[in-house]
Motif scaffolding. Structure first.
Motif, PDB file in Angstrom:
ATOM      1  N   LEU A  52       0.861  -1.183   0.000  1.00 46.94           N
ATOM      2  CA  LEU A  52       0.000   0.000   0.000  1.00 46.94           C
ATOM      3  C   LEU A  52       0.895   1.230   0.000  1.00 46.94           C
ATOM      4  O   LEU A  52       1.862   1.295   0.756  1.00 46.94           O
ATOM      5  CB  LEU A  52      -0.855  -0.009   1.271  1.00 46.94           C
ATOM      6  N   SER A  53       0.586   2.214  -0.851  1.00 52.17           N
ATOM      7  CA  SER A  53       1.421   3.415  -0.918  1.00 52.17           C
ATOM      8  C   SER A  53       0.549   4.652  -1.038  1.00 52.17           C
ATOM      9  O   SER A  53      -0.524   4.613  -1.638  1.00 52.17           O
ATOM     10  CB  SER A  53       2.345   3.359  -2.133  1.00 52.17           C
ATOM     11  N   PHE A  54       1.078   5.736  -0.514  1.00 53.94           N
ATOM     12  CA  PHE A  54       0.429   7.033  -0.720  1.00 53.94           C
ATOM     13  C   PHE A  54       0.651   7.427  -2.175  1.00 53.94           C
ATOM     14  O   PHE A  54       1.716   7.178  -2.734  1.00 53.94           O
ATOM     15  CB  PHE A  54       1.056   8.073   0.209  1.00 53.94           C
ATOM     16  N   ALA A  55      -0.337   8.049  -2.791  1.00 50.62           N
ATOM     17  CA  ALA A  55      -0.187   8.522  -4.172  1.00 50.62           C
ATOM     18  C   ALA A  55      -0.603   9.985  -4.227  1.00 50.62           C
ATOM     19  O   ALA A  55      -1.517  10.410  -3.523  1.00 50.62           O
ATOM     20  CB  ALA A  55      -1.052   7.700  -5.119  1.00 50.62           C
ATOM     21  N   GLY A  56       0.080  10.733  -5.074  1.00 48.62           N
ATOM     22  CA  GLY A  56      -0.257  12.140  -5.241  1.00 48.62           C
ATOM     23  C   GLY A  56       0.805  13.042  -4.670  1.00 48.62           C
ATOM     24  O   GLY A  56       1.982  12.692  -4.638  1.00 48.62           O
ATOM     25  N   ASP A  57       0.394  14.193  -4.213  1.00 47.38           N
ATOM     26  CA  ASP A  57       1.308  15.218  -3.747  1.00 47.38           C
ATOM     27  C   ASP A  57       1.139  15.393  -2.244  1.00 47.38           C
ATOM     28  O   ASP A  57       0.151  15.967  -1.785  1.00 47.38           O
ATOM     29  CB  ASP A  57       0.995  16.527  -4.495  1.00 47.38           C
ATOM     30  N   ALA A  58       2.110  14.900  -1.488  1.00 46.41           N
ATOM     31  CA  ALA A  58       2.004  14.970  -0.027  1.00 46.41           C
ATOM     32  C   ALA A  58       2.030  16.407   0.467  1.00 46.41           C
ATOM     33  O   ALA A  58       1.646  16.691   1.597  1.00 46.41           O
ATOM     34  CB  ALA A  58       3.144  14.181   0.613  1.00 46.41           C
ATOM     35  N   MET A  59       2.469  17.323  -0.386  1.00 48.47           N
ATOM     36  CA  MET A  59       2.530  18.728   0.012  1.00 48.47           C
ATOM     37  C   MET A  59       1.182  19.415  -0.150  1.00 48.47           C
ATOM     38  O   MET A  59       0.982  20.515   0.357  1.00 48.47           O
ATOM     39  CB  MET A  59       3.571  19.453  -0.843  1.00 48.47           C
ATOM     40  N   GLU A  60       0.271  18.760  -0.841  1.00 44.87           N
ATOM     41  CA  GLU A  60      -1.030  19.392  -1.062  1.00 44.87           C
ATOM     42  C   GLU A  60      -2.153  18.370  -0.902  1.00 44.87           C
ATOM     43  O   GLU A  60      -2.731  17.914  -1.887  1.00 44.87           O
ATOM     44  CB  GLU A  60      -1.086  20.012  -2.452  1.00 44.87           C
ATOM     45  N   VAL A  61      -2.415  18.023   0.321  1.00 43.38           N
ATOM     46  CA  VAL A  61      -3.531  17.118   0.604  1.00 43.38           C
ATOM     47  C   VAL A  61      -4.777  17.960   0.867  1.00 43.38           C
ATOM     48  O   VAL A  61      -4.759  18.867   1.707  1.00 43.38           O
ATOM     49  CB  VAL A  61      -3.203  16.205   1.796  1.00 43.38           C
ATOM     50  N   ASP A  62      -5.809  17.667   0.131  1.00 40.45           N
ATOM     51  CA  ASP A  62      -7.013  18.491   0.173  1.00 40.45           C
ATOM     52  C   ASP A  62      -7.715  18.390   1.528  1.00 40.45           C
ATOM     53  O   ASP A  62      -7.984  17.291   2.026  1.00 40.45           O
ATOM     54  CB  ASP A  62      -7.957  18.046  -0.954  1.00 40.45           C
ATOM     55  N   TYR A  63      -8.001  19.565   2.095  1.00 35.58           N
ATOM     56  CA  TYR A  63      -8.713  19.624   3.380  1.00 35.58           C
ATOM     57  C   TYR A  63      -9.854  20.618   3.240  1.00 35.58           C
ATOM     58  O   TYR A  63      -9.640  21.775   2.874  1.00 35.58           O
ATOM     59  CB  TYR A  63      -7.750  20.057   4.482  1.00 35.58           C
ATOM     60  N   ASP A  64     -11.045  20.164   3.493  1.00 37.62           N
ATOM     61  CA  ASP A  64     -12.230  21.005   3.308  1.00 37.62           C
ATOM     62  C   ASP A  64     -12.777  21.403   4.671  1.00 37.62           C
ATOM     63  O   ASP A  64     -13.366  20.574   5.376  1.00 37.62           O
ATOM     64  CB  ASP A  64     -13.273  20.224   2.496  1.00 37.62           C
ATOM     65  N   ASP A  65     -12.587  22.678   5.011  1.00 39.07           N
ATOM     66  CA  ASP A  65     -13.092  23.143   6.305  1.00 39.07           C
ATOM     67  C   ASP A  65     -14.436  23.851   6.168  1.00 39.07           C
ATOM     68  O   ASP A  65     -14.937  24.440   7.122  1.00 39.07           O
ATOM     69  CB  ASP A  65     -12.073  24.065   6.987  1.00 39.07           C
ATOM     70  N   SER A  66     -15.019  23.768   4.952  1.00 38.15           N
ATOM     71  CA  SER A  66     -16.314  24.415   4.749  1.00 38.15           C
ATOM     72  C   SER A  66     -17.468  23.468   5.069  1.00 38.15           C
ATOM     73  O   SER A  66     -18.628  23.855   4.990  1.00 38.15           O
ATOM     74  CB  SER A  66     -16.431  24.904   3.297  1.00 38.15           C
ATOM     75  N   VAL A  67     -17.134  22.225   5.356  1.00 37.91           N
ATOM     76  CA  VAL A  67     -18.181  21.265   5.705  1.00 37.91           C
ATOM     77  C   VAL A  67     -18.009  20.841   7.160  1.00 37.91           C
ATOM     78  O   VAL A  67     -16.920  20.949   7.728  1.00 37.91           O
ATOM     79  CB  VAL A  67     -18.130  20.004   4.786  1.00 37.91           C
ATOM     80  N   ASN A  68     -19.081  20.387   7.723  1.00 40.10           N
ATOM     81  CA  ASN A  68     -19.036  19.939   9.112  1.00 40.10           C
ATOM     82  C   ASN A  68     -19.505  18.487   9.202  1.00 40.10           C
ATOM     83  O   ASN A  68     -20.641  18.202   8.836  1.00 40.10           O
ATOM     84  CB  ASN A  68     -19.933  20.832   9.969  1.00 40.10           C
ATOM     85  N   PRO A  69     -18.693  17.544   9.639  1.00 37.40           N
ATOM     86  CA  PRO A  69     -17.315  17.720  10.094  1.00 37.40           C
ATOM     87  C   PRO A  69     -16.345  17.958   8.927  1.00 37.40           C
ATOM     88  O   PRO A  69     -16.658  17.601   7.790  1.00 37.40           O
ATOM     89  CB  PRO A  69     -17.011  16.383  10.784  1.00 37.40           C
ATOM     90  N   ASN A  70     -15.193  18.533   9.220  1.00 36.81           N
ATOM     91  CA  ASN A  70     -14.183  18.795   8.197  1.00 36.81           C
ATOM     92  C   ASN A  70     -13.721  17.502   7.541  1.00 36.81           C
ATOM     93  O   ASN A  70     -13.652  16.457   8.191  1.00 36.81           O
ATOM     94  CB  ASN A  70     -12.970  19.488   8.818  1.00 36.81           C
ATOM     95  N   GLU A  71     -13.406  17.614   6.241  1.00 34.53           N
ATOM     96  CA  GLU A  71     -13.024  16.412   5.484  1.00 34.53           C
ATOM     97  C   GLU A  71     -11.615  16.543   4.919  1.00 34.53           C
ATOM     98  O   GLU A  71     -11.200  17.622   4.509  1.00 34.53           O
ATOM     99  CB  GLU A  71     -13.983  16.200   4.305  1.00 34.53           C
ATOM    100  N   MET A  72     -10.944  15.427   4.868  1.00 30.31           N
ATOM    101  CA  MET A  72      -9.626  15.349   4.247  1.00 30.31           C
ATOM    102  C   MET A  72      -9.684  14.283   3.147  1.00 30.31           C
ATOM    103  O   MET A  72     -10.266  13.212   3.351  1.00 30.31           O
ATOM    104  CB  MET A  72      -8.593  14.930   5.294  1.00 30.31           C
ATOM    105  N   THR A  73      -9.106  14.609   1.982  1.00 26.73           N
ATOM    106  CA  THR A  73      -9.134  13.665   0.856  1.00 26.73           C
ATOM    107  C   THR A  73      -7.706  13.354   0.418  1.00 26.73           C
ATOM    108  O   THR A  73      -6.913  14.264   0.190  1.00 26.73           O
ATOM    109  CB  THR A  73      -9.898  14.267  -0.336  1.00 26.73           C
ATOM    110  N   PHE A  74      -7.399  12.090   0.338  1.00 25.09           N
ATOM    111  CA  PHE A  74      -6.083  11.685  -0.176  1.00 25.09           C
ATOM    112  C   PHE A  74      -6.236  10.381  -0.939  1.00 25.09           C
ATOM    113  O   PHE A  74      -7.319   9.783  -0.994  1.00 25.09           O
ATOM    114  CB  PHE A  74      -5.048  11.579   0.954  1.00 25.09           C
ATOM    115  N   LEU A  76      -4.611   6.499  -2.104  1.00 23.99           N
ATOM    116  CA  LEU A  76      -3.732   5.370  -1.808  1.00 23.99           C
ATOM    117  C   LEU A  76      -3.669   4.483  -3.042  1.00 23.99           C
ATOM    118  O   LEU A  76      -4.688   4.266  -3.709  1.00 23.99           O
ATOM    119  CB  LEU A  76      -4.269   4.566  -0.620  1.00 23.99           C
ATOM    120  N   GLN A  77      -2.475   3.990  -3.334  1.00 28.34           N
ATOM    121  CA  GLN A  77      -2.326   3.120  -4.503  1.00 28.34           C
ATOM    122  C   GLN A  77      -1.992   1.707  -4.061  1.00 28.34           C
ATOM    123  O   GLN A  77      -1.186   1.507  -3.146  1.00 28.34           O
ATOM    124  CB  GLN A  77      -1.220   3.644  -5.426  1.00 28.34           C
ATOM    125  N   ASN A  78      -2.613   0.751  -4.725  1.00 24.66           N
ATOM    126  CA  ASN A  78      -2.233  -0.648  -4.532  1.00 24.66           C
ATOM    127  C   ASN A  78      -0.945  -0.866  -5.312  1.00 24.66           C
ATOM    128  O   ASN A  78      -0.961  -0.997  -6.527  1.00 24.66           O
ATOM    129  CB  ASN A  78      -3.333  -1.580  -5.042  1.00 24.66           C
TER     130      ASN A  78
END
Lengths: 164, 213
Positions: A52-74, A76-78
């Motif tokens: 299992l590996s992280f995929a994408g840009d670790a410097m820019e992980v999307d975090y949405d504070d406009s919703v309740n509860p706050n959400e984080m999107t990242f 993962l690659q098989n």
């Protein structure tokens, strides 16, 4: 001479019986050892082929504070060879499990998280109040689908920076 | 009697030797097989570089046929406004009406250009509806020894919008691969939030990112 011949014969028969018994014990032990090695091999193979590996840009992980509860999107690659079971995914953010609030989507769409495919993971928590550029630790644990009677397991840890 | 004892001893000794050698050979084979299986699971990791990454914010990302016109033959499309570098091709039906358009160069414009048919005098003129948007260009080089199927490569903009390289890199080859030492020029339209500033590439657990020029 006749006595000597008889005792020698008895010794011979005894030796044959002992050697036969030892051979039987050795073969039995060898069978157990072989089975144990095979079990161990299959377990090790399952772990080695589960990745299992992280995929994408670790410097820019999307975090949405406009919703309740706050959400984080990242993502993962098989990165292994076995199909992963997304239902076994455990995610920890800064050491705290968020397993109860995980939404996972396989990309591109498909029923199985096969090798090379991504899993879009959206996690949320009402206790979060992260800000833009905050750095935090994300960990994930996942198991493979059962293959040849065995499940492999792999973990992933990464420091990420949030992009609000 | 002495001879029979000797023969008996020989049989016992030989039997024991055979049993021991069987055990040793079998265990040896099992260990070898285990090691090979585990080693085979550890493939070489991909190693690559992002040579450059550029964002064209005014690229022609879509051309729709407003009116197909008539009297055309298959030909090329160009921009009649600006020098952004757009080019495309089109195909016609039996009446010479344009039925399909393909972009061959997206170009880069400050506003949507006017697209026209190059060098033809039709019976009735065609018109096109042009959309411009983000287009990312990047050259990437495989500097390792791992030959990577393009379907294993994912590209991201600003850490989101994952796109499988196998779906956007058109080489005309079925299931293309990225060979050692090979440089690929990849380009794709980005429909995410404007503007994007970073581009990332993920291959089998190896991630690399670059700012967009």
């Amino acid at each position: 001479m006749a006595d000597g011949g008889a005792s020698t014969f008895i010794l011979l028969i005894t030796a044959l019986l002992v050697s036969g018994s030892v051979s039987a014990v050795l073969i039995d032990q060898w069978g157990d050892m072989s089975s144990a090695l095979e079990e161990n091999r299959k377990g090790k193979e399952a772990d080695a082929k589960t990745s299992l590996s992280f995929a994408g840009d670790a410097m820019e992980v999307d975090y949405d504070d406009s919703v309740n509860p706050n959400e984080m999107t990242f993502y993962l690659q098989n990165s292994g060879q076995y199909v992963l079971d997304e239902d076994t995914l455990v995610v920890m953010v800064d050491g705290v499990s968020v397993t109860s609030s995980i939404s996972a989507t396989i990309l591109p769409g498909g029923a199985e998280w096969t090798d090379t495919r991504l899993l879009e993971v959206v996690v949320s928590s009402s206790s979060w109040s992260y800000q833009n550029d905050d750095t935090l630790s994300v960990s994930a644990v996942v198991s493979s689908e059962i293959t040849s009677g065995y499940r492999g397991t792999d973990t992933m840890n990464i420091e990420v920076r949030l992009d609000v | 009697m002495g001879a029979s004892v000797g023969i008996g001893g020989l049989i016992i000794g030989t039997t024991m030797l055979v049993v021991f050698s069987m055990v040793v050979a079998s265990i040896d084979a099992k260990v070898d097989s285990s090691l090979q299986t585990i080693e085979s699971a550890n493939e070489a990791l991909p190693v690559f570089t992002i040579d450059d990454a550029t964002l064209w914010e005014g690229a022609v990302v879509d051309v729709q046929i407003g009116a197909g016109g008539s009297g055309y033959t298959n030909g090329t499309l160009v921009s009649s406004t600006g020098n952004g570098g757009f080019s495309g091709t089109f195909t016609v039906n039996g009446a010479g009406a344009i039925t399909a358009v393909a972009i061959t160069s997206h170009g880069n414009y400050s506003s949507a250009p006017t697209i026209v048919v190059q060098g033809q005098t039709p019976t009735s003129s065609a018109s096109f509806v042009v959309s411009i948007g983000n287009f990312i260009h990047s050259n990437i080089t495989n500097t390792g020894s791992y030959i990577t199927p393009l379907r294993e490569i994912w590209v991201f903009s600003d850490g989101a919008n994952p796109t499988n390289l196998g779906s956007i890199y058109s080489s005309g080859i079925n299931d293309p691969h990225w060979y050692s030492g090979e440089t690929l020029h990849i380009q794709w339209s980005e429909s995410g939030t404007l503007p994007v500033s970073r581009f990332a590439l993920s291959v089998k657990g190896v991630n690399m990112a670059s700012s967009l020029a």
